[in-house]
Design a protein around this motif. Structure first.
Motif, PDB file in Angstrom:
ATOM      1  N   PHE A   7       0.861  -1.175   0.000  1.00  0.00           N
ATOM      2  CA  PHE A   7       0.000   0.000   0.000  1.00  0.00           C
ATOM      3  C   PHE A   7       0.903   1.233   0.000  1.00  0.00           C
ATOM      4  CE2 PHE A   7      -4.270  -1.672   1.326  1.00  0.00           C
ATOM      5  CZ  PHE A   7      -3.923  -3.020   1.286  1.00  0.00           C
ATOM      6  N   VAL A   8       0.857   2.013  -1.064  1.00  0.00           N
ATOM      7  CA  VAL A   8       1.721   3.185  -1.227  1.00  0.00           C
ATOM      8  C   VAL A   8       0.869   4.443  -1.079  1.00  0.00           C
ATOM      9  CG1 VAL A   8       3.422   4.310  -2.704  1.00  0.00           C
ATOM     10  CG2 VAL A   8       3.062   1.839  -2.891  1.00  0.00           C
ATOM     11  N   SER A   9       1.386   5.429  -0.349  1.00  0.00           N
ATOM     12  CA  SER A   9       0.596   6.633  -0.113  1.00  0.00           C
ATOM     13  C   SER A   9       1.441   7.894  -0.219  1.00  0.00           C
ATOM     14  CB  SER A   9      -0.043   6.582   1.285  1.00  0.00           C
ATOM     15  OG  SER A   9      -0.790   7.755   1.550  1.00  0.00           O
ATOM     16  N   ASP A  10       0.818   8.930  -0.756  1.00  0.00           N
ATOM     17  CA  ASP A  10       1.341  10.286  -0.629  1.00  0.00           C
ATOM     18  C   ASP A  10       1.309  10.656   0.858  1.00  0.00           C
ATOM     19  OD1 ASP A  10       2.073  12.943  -1.339  1.00  0.00           O
ATOM     20  OD2 ASP A  10      -0.031  13.529  -1.272  1.00  0.00           O
ATOM     21  N   PHE A  11       2.003  11.722   1.251  1.00  0.00           N
ATOM     22  CA  PHE A  11       2.050  12.107   2.668  1.00  0.00           C
ATOM     23  C   PHE A  11       1.248  13.375   2.953  1.00  0.00           C
ATOM     24  CE2 PHE A  11       4.050  14.273   6.305  1.00  0.00           C
ATOM     25  CZ  PHE A  11       3.871  13.290   7.272  1.00  0.00           C
ATOM     26  N   ASP A  12       1.682  14.509   2.394  1.00  0.00           N
ATOM     27  CA  ASP A  12       1.016  15.781   2.682  1.00  0.00           C
ATOM     28  C   ASP A  12      -0.398  15.797   2.123  1.00  0.00           C
ATOM     29  OD1 ASP A  12       3.144  17.419   3.978  1.00  0.00           O
ATOM     30  OD2 ASP A  12       4.198  17.003   2.105  1.00  0.00           O
ATOM     31  N   GLY A  13      -1.374  16.026   3.008  1.00  0.00           N
ATOM     32  CA  GLY A  13      -2.763  16.085   2.575  1.00  0.00           C
ATOM     33  C   GLY A  13      -3.411  14.728   2.425  1.00  0.00           C
ATOM     34  N   THR A  14      -2.647  13.658   2.575  1.00  0.00           N
ATOM     35  CA  THR A  14      -3.195  12.304   2.453  1.00  0.00           C
ATOM     36  C   THR A  14      -3.047  11.551   3.766  1.00  0.00           C
ATOM     37  OG1 THR A  14      -2.590  12.248   0.110  1.00  0.00           O
ATOM     38  CG2 THR A  14      -3.118  10.148   1.141  1.00  0.00           C
ATOM     39  N   VAL A  15      -1.825  11.507   4.290  1.00  0.00           N
ATOM     40  CA  VAL A  15      -1.548  10.893   5.591  1.00  0.00           C
ATOM     41  C   VAL A  15      -1.621  11.943   6.696  1.00  0.00           C
ATOM     42  CG1 VAL A  15       0.290   9.869   6.993  1.00  0.00           C
ATOM     43  CG2 VAL A  15      -0.214   8.944   4.724  1.00  0.00           C
ATOM     44  N   ASP A 166       1.199 -10.533   3.959  1.00  0.00           N
ATOM     45  CA  ASP A 166       2.289  -9.625   4.322  1.00  0.00           C
ATOM     46  C   ASP A 166       2.026  -8.312   3.597  1.00  0.00           C
ATOM     47  OD1 ASP A 166       4.550  -8.231   4.907  1.00  0.00           O
ATOM     48  OD2 ASP A 166       5.956  -9.624   3.978  1.00  0.00           O
ATOM     49  N   ILE A 167       1.364  -7.386   4.309  1.00  0.00           N
ATOM     50  CA  ILE A 167       0.992  -6.096   3.724  1.00  0.00           C
ATOM     51  C   ILE A 167       1.922  -5.036   4.285  1.00  0.00           C
ATOM     52  CG2 ILE A 167      -0.831  -4.393   3.422  1.00  0.00           C
ATOM     53  CD1 ILE A 167      -2.841  -6.646   4.077  1.00  0.00           C
ATOM     54  N   GLN A 168       2.663  -4.391   3.411  1.00  0.00           N
ATOM     55  CA  GLN A 168       3.552  -3.310   3.843  1.00  0.00           C
ATOM     56  C   GLN A 168       2.981  -1.971   3.386  1.00  0.00           C
ATOM     57  OE1 GLN A 168       7.826  -3.736   3.912  1.00  0.00           O
ATOM     58  NE2 GLN A 168       7.677  -5.783   3.031  1.00  0.00           N
ATOM     59  N   PHE A 169       3.331  -0.929   4.124  1.00  0.00           N
ATOM     60  CA  PHE A 169       2.863   0.421   3.821  1.00  0.00           C
ATOM     61  C   PHE A 169       4.075   1.272   3.460  1.00  0.00           C
ATOM     62  CE2 PHE A 169       1.342   4.711   4.620  1.00  0.00           C
ATOM     63  CZ  PHE A 169       0.014   4.661   4.198  1.00  0.00           C
ATOM     64  N   ALA A 170       3.984   2.023   2.367  1.00  0.00           N
ATOM     65  CA  ALA A 170       5.108   2.826   1.881  1.00  0.00           C
ATOM     66  C   ALA A 170       4.670   4.277   1.673  1.00  0.00           C
ATOM     67  CB  ALA A 170       5.643   2.256   0.571  1.00  0.00           C
ATOM     68  N   ILE A 171       5.634   5.184   1.762  1.00  0.00           N
ATOM     69  CA  ILE A 171       5.381   6.602   1.507  1.00  0.00           C
ATOM     70  C   ILE A 171       6.111   7.012   0.232  1.00  0.00           C
ATOM     71  CG2 ILE A 171       5.812   8.957   2.291  1.00  0.00           C
ATOM     72  CD1 ILE A 171       3.637   7.694   3.901  1.00  0.00           C
ATOM     73  N   LEU A 172       5.368   7.666  -0.664  1.00  0.00           N
ATOM     74  CA  LEU A 172       5.939   8.243  -1.888  1.00  0.00           C
ATOM     75  C   LEU A 172       5.536   9.712  -1.902  1.00  0.00           C
ATOM     76  CD1 LEU A 172       7.301   8.165  -4.629  1.00  0.00           C
ATOM     77  CD2 LEU A 172       5.243   7.154  -5.591  1.00  0.00           C
ATOM     78  N   SER A 173       6.498  10.602  -1.642  1.00  0.00           N
ATOM     79  CA  SER A 173       6.137  11.990  -1.350  1.00  0.00           C
ATOM     80  C   SER A 173       7.184  12.962  -1.854  1.00  0.00           C
ATOM     81  CB  SER A 173       5.979  12.149   0.173  1.00  0.00           C
ATOM     82  OG  SER A 173       5.812  13.496   0.539  1.00  0.00           O
ATOM     83  N   MET A 252       0.110  -3.778  -5.949  1.00  0.00           N
ATOM     84  CA  MET A 252       0.376  -2.468  -5.345  1.00  0.00           C
ATOM     85  C   MET A 252      -0.844  -1.569  -5.567  1.00  0.00           C
ATOM     86  SD  MET A 252       4.266  -2.056  -6.884  1.00  0.00           S
ATOM     87  CE  MET A 252       4.775  -0.613  -5.958  1.00  0.00           C
ATOM     88  N   VAL A 253      -1.117  -0.720  -4.586  1.00  0.00           N
ATOM     89  CA  VAL A 253      -2.212   0.248  -4.695  1.00  0.00           C
ATOM     90  C   VAL A 253      -1.692   1.583  -4.178  1.00  0.00           C
ATOM     91  CG1 VAL A 253      -3.142  -0.355  -2.416  1.00  0.00           C
ATOM     92  CG2 VAL A 253      -4.650   0.690  -4.121  1.00  0.00           C
ATOM     93  N   TYR A 254      -2.220   2.675  -4.735  1.00  0.00           N
ATOM     94  CA  TYR A 254      -1.715   4.016  -4.395  1.00  0.00           C
ATOM     95  C   TYR A 254      -2.843   4.908  -3.895  1.00  0.00           C
ATOM     96  CZ  TYR A 254       0.845   8.431  -4.877  1.00  0.00           C
ATOM     97  OH  TYR A 254       1.456   9.638  -4.636  1.00  0.00           O
ATOM     98  N   PHE A 255      -2.534   5.715  -2.860  1.00  0.00           N
ATOM     99  CA  PHE A 255      -3.481   6.655  -2.272  1.00  0.00           C
ATOM    100  C   PHE A 255      -2.895   8.068  -2.362  1.00  0.00           C
ATOM    101  CE2 PHE A 255      -3.588   2.629   0.013  1.00  0.00           C
ATOM    102  CZ  PHE A 255      -4.928   2.282  -0.061  1.00  0.00           C
ATOM    103  N   GLY A 256      -3.709   9.041  -2.783  1.00  0.00           N
ATOM    104  CA  GLY A 256      -3.229  10.411  -2.869  1.00  0.00           C
ATOM    105  C   GLY A 256      -4.372  11.396  -2.843  1.00  0.00           C
ATOM    106  N   ASP A 257      -4.042  12.685  -2.645  1.00  0.00           N
ATOM    107  CA  ASP A 257      -5.076  13.714  -2.555  1.00  0.00           C
ATOM    108  C   ASP A 257      -5.140  14.602  -3.791  1.00  0.00           C
ATOM    109  OD1 ASP A 257      -2.537  14.912  -1.875  1.00  0.00           O
ATOM    110  OD2 ASP A 257      -3.652  16.655  -1.159  1.00  0.00           O
ATOM    111  N   ASP A 258      -4.260  14.361  -4.768  1.00  0.00           N
ATOM    112  CA  ASP A 258      -4.211  15.183  -5.979  1.00  0.00           C
ATOM    113  C   ASP A 258      -4.654  14.335  -7.160  1.00  0.00           C
ATOM    114  OD1 ASP A 258      -3.312  16.543  -8.368  1.00  0.00           O
ATOM    115  OD2 ASP A 258      -1.976  17.743  -7.119  1.00  0.00           O
ATOM    116  N   SER A 259      -5.799  14.701  -7.746  1.00  0.00           N
ATOM    117  CA  SER A 259      -6.353  13.883  -8.831  1.00  0.00           C
ATOM    118  C   SER A 259      -5.471  13.896 -10.071  1.00  0.00           C
ATOM    119  CB  SER A 259      -7.757  14.385  -9.207  1.00  0.00           C
ATOM    120  OG  SER A 259      -7.702  15.720  -9.682  1.00  0.00           O
ATOM    121  N   VAL A 260      -4.646  14.962 -10.228  1.00  0.00           N
ATOM    122  CA  VAL A 260      -3.788  15.055 -11.409  1.00  0.00           C
ATOM    123  C   VAL A 260      -2.452  14.369 -11.150  1.00  0.00           C
ATOM    124  CG1 VAL A 260      -2.636  16.603 -13.023  1.00  0.00           C
ATOM    125  CG2 VAL A 260      -4.914  17.168 -12.172  1.00  0.00           C
ATOM    126  N   LYS A 261      -1.652  14.926 -10.230  1.00  0.00           N
ATOM    127  CA  LYS A 261      -0.304  14.374 -10.026  1.00  0.00           C
ATOM    128  C   LYS A 261      -0.339  12.965  -9.449  1.00  0.00           C
ATOM    129  CE  LYS A 261       2.659  18.306 -10.222  1.00  0.00           C
ATOM    130  NZ  LYS A 261       3.981  18.802  -9.857  1.00  0.00           N
TER     131      LYS A 261
END
Length: 317
Positions: A7-15, A166-173, A252-261
């Motif tokens: 599970f990959v996530s943006d940080f600012d505005g998401t986490v 085995d679910i890992q969480f990652a930050i892509l920011s 892999m799945v990605y979470f973010g708050d910006d619909s464009v980037k």
């Protein structure tokens, strides 16, 4: 058999809700205004405002945009050089050793804009880092987690306890390692072991083109996936087959708050994407979620059972 997912996530505005103001009136946007004014002067701040502010740009991307958006580039570079001479040696490094760009002024245009970017980051961080843990009147602290994130993070940890997941969480920011680490510490959570941040990309010589080093370039996802696979596979990147790479990319799945980037990054990387907004509603026709809704609506028992059968995310959703 263990089935692995990332599970990959943006940080600012998401986490973390770093766009909300701290008790002292500081947030990510305010810290950039402070750093740009200190680095480029009032003229630079006016250019920054003219280009619409931050707009989720990486620091290097922002510096190049400012320098290319004015006829007074020479003045801005001179201001930055004076700031470097005055503050460069006194700034406490807030970047992990081996990351970021060397803090030295040279004649090459390429290296100058990277040095300017490094100065921007250090000035911003020197202003922002002291706000972590600042208390509001209701005794909560800045930055607050985005709604439902902490429960979701703990939920993933619980799913791993039965042994076959085995679910890992990652930050892509486009944020920074130390700020992210200190924020997770504030919340009493372990910092994700897998992270790719702007600190990794600023000093990178490859890819040469900046567009490939910032969102929405799929190269960022390649780096995240490489870190993930290195955590449990013995073979290095060069020895991995296309089949292995595609197999794990589909998990892999990605979470973010910006619909464009964020959304285009997920599309370019060919991974499932969830747009997080508060309040959760449709945004330009795209359904939005909060972490609590993702947990209850998307990662229900049926989804978990399919993961235990090694199903790809694109088929689960």
């Amino acid at each position: 058999m263990v089935f692995r997912y990332l599970f990959v996530s943006d940080f600012d505005g998401t986490v973390a809700n770093t766009f909300a103001k701290s008790p002292n009136g500081v947030n990510v946007d305010r810290s950039y205004e402070y750093a740009i004014k200190k680095l480029f002067g009032e003229m630079g701040l006016k250019v920054y405002q003219k280009i619409g502010g931050l707009q989720n740009r990486a620091p290097e991307e922002l510096v190049l945009k400012i320098l290319r958006q004015t006829d007074n580039t020479g003045i801005l570079i001179k201001n930055a050089e004076q700031c470097f001479v005055k503050h460069g040696k006194t700034l406490t490094s807030l970047v992990p050793e081996g990351k970021g760009s060397p803090l030295e002024w040279v004649l090459s245009d390429l290296e100058n804009h990277r040095t300017i970017t490094e100065m921007l980051v250090l000035l911003k961080m020197s202003f922002l880092i002291n706000e972590i843990g600042a208390k509001y009147d209701d005794d909560t602290s800045w930055p607050e987690p985005c709604p439902g994130f902490i429960n979701f993070y703990k939920f993933l940890k619980e799913l791993n306890k039965d042994g076959n997941l085995d679910i890992q969480f990652a930050i892509l920011s486009s944020g920074h390692d130390i700020f992210i680490q200190k924020t997770f510490e504030l919340w009493g959570l372990n910092t994700p072991k897998i992270m790719v941040t702007d600190d990794d990309m600023r000093g990178a010589s490859y890819p040469e083109l900046i567009d490939r080093r910032v969102k929405p370039s799929s190269y960022l996802f390649d780096l995240i996936q490489s870190q993930w696979l290195n955590s449990f596979m013995l073979v290095d990147d060069s020895a991995r087959s296309i089949e292995q790479i595609l197999y794990f990319r589909n998990r892999m799945v990605y979470f973010g708050d910006d619909s464009v980037k964020d959304g285009e990054l997920a599309c370019n990387a060919k991974v499932s994407f969830f747009l997080l907004k508060n309040p959760a509603e449709e945004f330009c026709g795209i359904p939005c979620y909060r972490w609590s809704e993702i947990q209850t609506l998307k990662f229900d028992q049926q989804c978990i059972d399919l993961m235990r059968k090694d199903m790809e995310f694109c088929k689960i959703f």
